[in-house]
Motif scaffolding. Structure first.
Motif, PDB file in Angstrom:
ATOM      1  N   ASP A  15     105.710  58.705  64.316  1.00  0.00           N
ATOM      2  CA  ASP A  15     104.321  59.024  63.960  1.00  0.00           C
ATOM      3  C   ASP A  15     103.331  58.047  64.581  1.00  0.00           C
ATOM      4  OD1 ASP A  15     105.650  57.298  61.878  1.00  0.00           O
ATOM      5  OD2 ASP A  15     103.566  57.069  61.219  1.00  0.00           O
ATOM      6  N   ASN A  67      98.243  57.123  63.731  1.00  0.00           N
ATOM      7  CA  ASN A  67      99.458  57.714  63.171  1.00  0.00           C
ATOM      8  C   ASN A  67      99.298  59.215  63.035  1.00  0.00           C
ATOM      9  OD1 ASN A  67      99.269  54.765  61.950  1.00  0.00           O
ATOM     10  ND2 ASN A  67     101.428  55.335  62.030  1.00  0.00           N
ATOM     11  N   TYR A 119     100.328  62.982  61.840  1.00  0.00           N
ATOM     12  CA  TYR A 119     100.910  63.597  60.647  1.00  0.00           C
ATOM     13  C   TYR A 119     102.100  64.453  61.058  1.00  0.00           C
ATOM     14  CZ  TYR A 119      96.857  62.307  57.802  1.00  0.00           C
ATOM     15  OH  TYR A 119      95.901  61.613  57.114  1.00  0.00           O
ATOM     16  N   LEU A 120     103.311  63.919  60.863  1.00  0.00           N
ATOM     17  CA  LEU A 120     104.509  64.697  61.141  1.00  0.00           C
ATOM     18  C   LEU A 120     104.694  65.759  60.061  1.00  0.00           C
ATOM     19  CD1 LEU A 120     106.970  61.849  62.209  1.00  0.00           C
ATOM     20  CD2 LEU A 120     105.350  63.150  63.621  1.00  0.00           C
ATOM     21  N   ARG A 153     103.985  58.147  58.463  1.00  0.00           N
ATOM     22  CA  ARG A 153     102.990  59.175  58.174  1.00  0.00           C
ATOM     23  C   ARG A 153     103.577  60.572  58.331  1.00  0.00           C
ATOM     24  NH1 ARG A 153      98.719  59.578  55.180  1.00  0.00           N
ATOM     25  NH2 ARG A 153     100.350  60.902  54.319  1.00  0.00           N
ATOM     26  N   VAL A 154     103.805  61.222  57.225  1.00  0.00           N
ATOM     27  CA  VAL A 154     104.190  62.630  57.159  1.00  0.00           C
ATOM     28  C   VAL A 154     103.164  63.304  56.262  1.00  0.00           C
ATOM     29  CG1 VAL A 154     105.921  64.259  56.295  1.00  0.00           C
ATOM     30  CG2 VAL A 154     106.650  62.235  57.555  1.00  0.00           C
ATOM     31  N   PRO A 168     109.298  62.611  67.348  1.00  0.00           N
ATOM     32  CA  PRO A 168     109.974  62.099  66.149  1.00  0.00           C
ATOM     33  C   PRO A 168     111.408  61.686  66.468  1.00  0.00           C
ATOM     34  CG  PRO A 168     108.936  64.236  65.747  1.00  0.00           C
ATOM     35  CD  PRO A 168     108.961  64.037  67.221  1.00  0.00           C
TER      36      PRO A 168
END
Length: 462
Positions: free
Chosen positions: A115, A144, A146-147, A167-168, A450
């Motif tokens: 991320d 970062n 947003y996965l 960061r997801v 990722p």
């Protein structure tokens, strides 16, 4: 594949309480417990800590949470999923592995990275908030992306008992375990929308069980001091029933669910996540028993081609300084003190606000302005009075400055009021800290890579 799965929410922000999560892990019969502990500001602060010490940057409460939850989760067979990796997921994974060893537990820790896109962000790109180039806001220190749930699935497939990320997107943290347990194909917008709806409702933990809903006399919530956290039973075709543990405080009702449904949603026809564009218009929320609400009806459109990126930049330094005045005429002395400080800082490169706060209430005066302006300390309506005189009040001055040295001037001048200001001042408290601003940008999905790494408890320590 399972026909239903039960997923719990163990945290809704970085400072959330730990015991409700432990209660869920122990008594709720969960498959997964998700702890959502990251926000735009907190990941930027994590990057700031990591710049100062490369071994840090993960959530400061990581050890405390895992030390409490790991033994319970292992005993009950609950998988822990969290974004407590923040700005340093690999270091967080090492902490988790070490804590597993400390408790005499075996297992895997999977960590999702990728991320961090600071080396790929275009500083000439416009910020979504104001259209200005990212680089014009200040020195950029973090970026970062947003996965989404698809990025998290490989980590879940490793069989890890603990999965940590940076960061997801908040609902994606929930969608991924749901999809993994139920065998969903996330290319199906209907299923992605259903899981995203559940994740959105669970992501803030105690908010949906009445914590943020409570408003005495308007929205009374039973036993809020014993507030329980929520879980959801998700069916293979998408609908979910939200609930909480029997005997815990709080409430889950159609009203609490509807309130959380609209939380942070600017466009209910197109709530954009990395996994799907969610349409809330057909969503239903109906009672399904005591503290149970069934939600269904989410619709989805194809996921976006670009991912949102949270960009942190150095925005200057904030000074905060306070001093108290007590007894007759206290409010007028406090206002005079504000005028004195404002005059002494005339011409300094500051944006300053002064306010007088009184017993039992807060002065709502505006008082915003540049140092030296007539409105620098204005707007104070005065504190609560007792028998016509202020019993106690407190002057608070806050300012933004480009440098720490300039911010320190505010603290020095307030402290100087001890002997260089109105009578009876005391209890000075000051602080200066750097401020990280946050703006957003977009990045093509194919520029984000990722990666999943697995640590075993038997691995050698790093």
């Amino acid at each position: 594949m399972n026909r239903t799965t039960r997923i719990g929410s163990g945290a809704g922000f970085a400072g959330d309480r730990i015991e409700p999560a432990a209660a869920l892990a122990e008594h709720a019969g969960l498959d997964d417990l998700v702890l959502e502990c990251l926000a735009e500001r907190t990941i930027a602060l994590g990057q700031q800590r990591r710049l100062a010490d490369p071994a840090t940057g993960y959530d400061p409460m990581l050890r405390a949470r895992l030390r409490r939850l790991l033994p319970v989760a292992a005993r009950r067979g609950v998988r822990l999923v969290s974004n407590m990796g923040a700005a340093n997921p690999p270091a967080a994974a090492e902490v988790a592995r070490d804590l597993l060893r400390e408790h005499g537990l075996t297992g895997r820790v999977a960590v999702l990275t990728g991320d961090d896109v600071l080396d790929r962000i275009d500083l000439s790109a416009p910020a979504l908030e104001d259209g200005r180039p990212l680089g014009e806001h200040g020195e950029v220190v973090s970026a970062n992306a947003y996965l989404g749930a698809e990025d998290l699935l490989p980590a879940l497939r490793t069989g890890a008992s603990v999965v940590l990320t940076g960061r997801v997107a908040d609902p994606s943290l929930f969608l991924a375990p749901i999809a993994h347990r139920l065998g969903w194909d996330l290319r199906d917008p209907a299923l992605a929308a259903a899981g995203t709806l559940t994740g959105h409702l669970l992501e803030c933990a105690g908010q949906v069980t009445g914590g943020y809903f409570a408003d005495p006399g308007l929205n009374d919530v039973p036993r809020p001091a014993e507030l329980g956290f929520p879980f959801a039973d998700v069916a293979a075709d998408g609908p979910a029933v939200l609930g909480k543990l029997a005997g815990t405080g709080g409430t889950i009702s159609r009203a609490t669910v509807r309130e959380q449904l609209l939380y942070e949603v600017t466009d209910p026809t197109g709530y954009i996540t990395p996994d799907v564009v969610l349409d809330f218009r057909g969503v239903t929320a109906e009672p399904a028993g005591p503290d149970r609400v069934r939600v269904a009806g989410a619709r989805g459109r194809e996921r976006p081609d670009r991912l949102k990126v949270s960009v942190g930049y150095r925005a200057g330094h904030r000074a905060e300084a306070e001093i108290s005045y007590a007894g007759p005429n206290a409010a007028r002395r406090a206002r005079l003190a504000a005028d004195v400080v404002t005059e002494r800082l005339r011409g300094a490169d500051l944006r300053m606000r002064a306010e007088v706060r009184g017993v039992g209430g807060v002065d709502g005066g505006d008082g915003a302005g540049r140092a030296g302006g007539a409105d620098g300390a204005g707007g104070a309506a005065g504190p609560v009075e007792v028998d016509g005189a202020a019993a106690d009040c407190r002057l608070r001055i806050a300012a933004m400055a480009p440098t720490a040295e300039t911010a320190e001037l505010v603290c020095h001048e307030v402290e100087a009021l001890y002997t260089n200001g109105p009578a009876g001042g005391g209890g000075v408290r000051t602080s200066v800290r750097e401020v990280l601003g946050v703006v957003s940008a977009l990045l093509p999905r194919d520029q984000v890579t990722p990666e999943v790494t697995v640590l075993e408890t038997g691995d050698a320590a790093a």
